[in-house]
Design an enzyme around this catalytic site. Structure first.
Site, mmCIF file in Angstrom:
data_model
loop_
_atom_site.group_PDB
_atom_site.id
_atom_site.type_symbol
_atom_site.label_atom_id
_atom_site.label_comp_id
_atom_site.label_asym_id
_atom_site.label_seq_id
_atom_site.Cartn_x
_atom_site.Cartn_y
_atom_site.Cartn_z
ATOM 1 N N ASP A 80 25.338 29.097 33.106
ATOM 2 C CA ASP A 80 24.391 28.010 32.799
ATOM 3 C C ASP A 80 23.121 28.062 33.626
ATOM 4 O O ASP A 80 22.186 27.302 33.377
ATOM 5 C CB ASP A 80 25.092 26.660 33.031
ATOM 6 C CG ASP A 80 26.178 26.440 31.995
ATOM 7 O OD1 ASP A 80 27.318 26.130 32.379
ATOM 8 O OD2 ASP A 80 25.903 26.613 30.793
ATOM 9 N N HIS A 137 32.086 28.487 40.067
ATOM 10 C CA HIS A 137 32.905 28.690 38.872
ATOM 11 C C HIS A 137 34.374 28.643 39.257
ATOM 12 O O HIS A 137 34.745 29.121 40.326
ATOM 13 C CB HIS A 137 32.594 30.047 38.225
ATOM 14 C CG HIS A 137 33.054 30.123 36.809
ATOM 15 N ND1 HIS A 137 34.338 30.476 36.478
ATOM 16 C CD2 HIS A 137 32.419 29.852 35.654
ATOM 17 C CE1 HIS A 137 34.456 30.437 35.153
ATOM 18 N NE2 HIS A 137 33.326 30.056 34.638
HETATM 19 C C1 SDX Z 1 30.855 26.426 32.667
HETATM 20 O O1 SDX Z 1 35.659 27.366 33.110
HETATM 21 C C2 SDX Z 1 34.782 28.026 32.476
HETATM 22 O O2 SDX Z 1 34.955 29.175 32.103
HETATM 23 C C3 SDX Z 1 33.498 27.292 32.191
HETATM 24 C C4 SDX Z 1 32.378 28.119 31.593
HETATM 25 C C5 SDX Z 1 32.701 28.569 30.189
HETATM 26 O O3 SDX Z 1 32.150 29.607 29.760
HETATM 27 O O4 SDX Z 1 33.447 27.837 29.477
HETATM 28 O O5 SDX Z 1 32.150 29.253 32.407
HETATM 29 C C6 SDX Z 1 31.078 27.316 31.493
HETATM 30 O O6 SDX Z 1 31.220 25.286 32.621
HETATM 31 C C7 SDX Z 1 30.241 27.009 33.924
HETATM 32 C C8 SDX Z 1 30.192 25.985 35.095
HETATM 33 C C9 SDX Z 1 28.998 25.043 34.867
HETATM 34 N N1 SDX Z 1 29.047 23.956 35.852
HETATM 35 C C10 SDX Z 1 28.130 23.849 36.851
HETATM 36 O O7 SDX Z 1 27.287 24.719 37.099
HETATM 37 C C11 SDX Z 1 28.240 22.569 37.679
HETATM 38 C C12 SDX Z 1 28.184 22.918 39.174
HETATM 39 N N2 SDX Z 1 29.421 23.664 39.504
HETATM 40 C C13 SDX Z 1 30.509 22.901 40.075
HETATM 41 O O8 SDX Z 1 30.621 21.577 39.699
HETATM 42 C C14 SDX Z 1 31.806 23.699 40.235
HETATM 43 O O9 SDX Z 1 31.473 24.898 40.812
HETATM 44 C C15 SDX Z 1 32.675 23.946 39.005
HETATM 45 C C16 SDX Z 1 32.963 22.710 38.275
HETATM 46 C C17 SDX Z 1 32.016 24.939 38.107
HETATM 47 C C18 SDX Z 1 33.992 24.556 39.500
HETATM 48 O O10 SDX Z 1 34.594 23.593 40.282
HETATM 49 P P1 SDX Z 1 36.022 23.851 40.959
HETATM 50 O O11 SDX Z 1 36.567 25.179 40.561
HETATM 51 O O12 SDX Z 1 36.861 22.648 40.699
HETATM 52 O O13 SDX Z 1 35.666 24.006 42.462
HETATM 53 P P2 SDX Z 1 35.632 22.813 43.500
HETATM 54 O O14 SDX Z 1 34.943 21.628 42.895
HETATM 55 O O15 SDX Z 1 37.007 22.644 44.038
HETATM 56 O O16 SDX Z 1 34.661 23.410 44.645
HETATM 57 C C19 SDX Z 1 35.167 24.241 45.684
HETATM 58 C C20 SDX Z 1 34.239 23.979 46.855
HETATM 59 C C21 SDX Z 1 34.090 22.486 47.186
HETATM 60 O O17 SDX Z 1 33.704 22.396 48.548
HETATM 61 P P3 SDX Z 1 34.876 22.104 49.660
HETATM 62 O O18 SDX Z 1 35.591 20.847 49.184
HETATM 63 O O19 SDX Z 1 35.764 23.360 49.639
HETATM 64 O O20 SDX Z 1 34.121 21.904 50.948
HETATM 65 O O21 SDX Z 1 32.906 24.438 46.524
HETATM 66 C C22 SDX Z 1 32.030 23.312 46.497
HETATM 67 C C23 SDX Z 1 32.895 22.076 46.386
HETATM 68 O O22 SDX Z 1 32.212 20.947 46.938
HETATM 69 N N3 SDX Z 1 31.191 23.514 45.314
HETATM 70 C C24 SDX Z 1 29.888 23.269 45.265
HETATM 71 C C25 SDX Z 1 29.486 23.662 43.981
HETATM 72 N N4 SDX Z 1 30.541 24.106 43.288
HETATM 73 C C26 SDX Z 1 31.594 24.018 44.119
HETATM 74 N N5 SDX Z 1 29.030 22.777 46.183
HETATM 75 C C27 SDX Z 1 27.729 22.665 45.802
HETATM 76 N N6 SDX Z 1 27.266 23.034 44.577
HETATM 77 C C28 SDX Z 1 28.117 23.527 43.647
HETATM 78 N N7 SDX Z 1 27.650 23.875 42.437
#
Ligand code: SDX
Length: 392
Positions: A328, A271
């Protein structure tokens, strides 16, 4: 540089507005709507009450809540020509695309909803969409299933009638089962607002150009559709189904999620704000157990989800990046237990988020926010003379 010297991709460290609606503390996993904790609201309030709180800022008295619902019920009809637009979609159309189209189409039948300078005009547009949106949600499902469309039963409550319009067959009592009604009511409360997330920021920026409320909401629905945002609840179930088909091999999916060369992410994890358990995920996880038990639904997917969660919470890759289950991760398991098709899960998220989007749009308009128009750092070509096509 063409404007600014630094940028903030994804606005990770940018505050876009002052807001009094929702408070998040990502480190502590705190979520409050207008100062009330999500735990108390999920337990003690109902969805329409929370919608009123988010939009108007205070918990309503009984008479204010009754008037709100009465005004909403008066608007809970849509122009019959909306059915012609719905008819034009193939049954295979994704329900989020249908819903965003129909929501935008509402403007054509309610032109007065566009120029809303007075609070009274805003109120009228708000009760219109609060009345019509559940109809569009239900009809999107019914159309997919080739089943007749109707308005349910206005003597029922807001959430009861959503279930009534969505599910009449195979048995009437199914839609009035208090287990389903309470489960859906709680899920909608938990999804109702979440400060400046992707779809809410979309609603605010589209609304900042003074495009109408329905057009702004339609844009928000499109943003929510993405699998990185609200579309994750559908993607979680597809991921869990994949793991089940692979004989429950969670390790393979954990490895994929950690593989930088693999675009796969563990859906329902991580998140932007929460670097702790999403408080909503905690409530939904418990509710999933209760609802499936009460419905007598044995879903092996729930066991796989819990196994995956346990593994991830013990895996250094996820622990180091503070990746916890989000809203989710478990919600789809409940929707599925209620008989809602997987590609309708994000539509249910939109139904829950509607009052939050409305509240944020109203706040932005009342605060007379300027039109959203960020700058950039230009990294393109320097000035160069035109070249005739014969010379290219
Ligand atoms: C919602 O914003 C909100 O409030 C949204 C929400 C709402 O109520 O409106 O809460 C609803 O959208 C919840 C999120 C649902 N999405 C997912 O579950 C999809 C999977 N999650 C990711 O795509 C991710 O965690 C996000 C999109 C939710 C957040 O992404 P960020 O904040 O841009 O973080 P990032 O992509 O920069 O990740 C940081 C690190 C990275 O690794 P490094 O580059 O540091 O090595 O964490 C890793 C990412 O690769 N990472 C994950 C991951 N989420 C982040 N690796 C594997 N699986 C994941 N799910």
């Amino acid at each position: 540089t063409g404007g600014v010297t630094t940028i903030d991709p994804g606005y990770k460290n940018t505050g876009s507005c002052e807001s009094a609606i929702t408070f998040l503390n990502g480190e502590k996993g705190i979520l409050r709507y207008r100062g009330y904790s999500i735990e108390e609201l999920a337990e003690k309030a109902d969805f329409l009450e929370v919608a009123y709180l988010l939009i108007f800022g205070e918990l309503p008295t009984r008479e204010k809540l009754d008037k709100f619902y009465t005004d909403i019920k008066k608007q809970a009809v849509v122009d019959e020509d909306i059915k012609k637009i719905l008819d034009a979609f193939p049954k295979t159309a994704h329900p989020m695309g249908v819903l965003s189209s129909l929501t935008s189409a509402l403007t054509a039948f309610n032109p007065s909803s566009v120029n809303v300078e007075s609070e009274e005009d805003m109120y009228n547009a708000i009760v219109k969409i609060m009345g019509k949106f559940p109809v569009l949600v239900a009809w999107t499902l019914r159309k997919k299933q080739g089943l007749p469309l109707d308005y349910g039963d206005k003597s029922l409550g807001y959430v009861e009638n959503v279930l009534k319009m969505m599910f009449k067959e195979p048995n009437e009592e199914y839609t009035q089962n208090p287990i389903l009604v309470n489960a859906l009511d709680k899920l909608l409360i938990l999804h109702a607002d979440h400060e400046q997330n992707c779809s809410t920021s979309t609603v605010r920026i589209v609304g900042s150009s003074h495009a109408g409320l329905f057009a702004s909401l339609s844009a928000g629905i499109s943003a929510l559709w993405g699998p990185l945002h609200g579309g994750a609840n559908q993607a979680v179930l597809e991921m869990l189904e994949g793991i089940k088909a692979d004989g429950g091999d969670t390790k393979k999916y954990m490895a994929k999620a950690k593989d930088k060369d693999d675009p796969f992410r563990l859906m329902g994890f991580g998140h932007r704000v929460y670097k702790n358990f999403d408080p909503r995920a905690k409530i939904i996880k418990k509710s999933a157990d209760d609802v499936l038990d009460q419905l007598g639904v044995e879903d092996p997917i729930l066991a796989i989800a819990k196994g995956l969660e346990k593994e991830a919470l013990e895996d250094s890759y996820f622990v180091d990046r503070k990746l916890y289950p989000n809203v989710d991760f478990y919600s789809g398991i409940i929707y599925r237990g209620m008989g809602i098709p997987t590609d309708m899960f994000t539509v249910m998220f939109a139904l829950g988020r509607l009052p939050g989007w409305i509240a944020q749009w109203r706040e932005m308009r009342l605060q007379k926010e300027p039109i959203g128009r960020p700058r950039q750092v230009y990294v393109g070509e320097n000035h160069r003379p035109f070249k005739d096509i014969s010379e290219r």
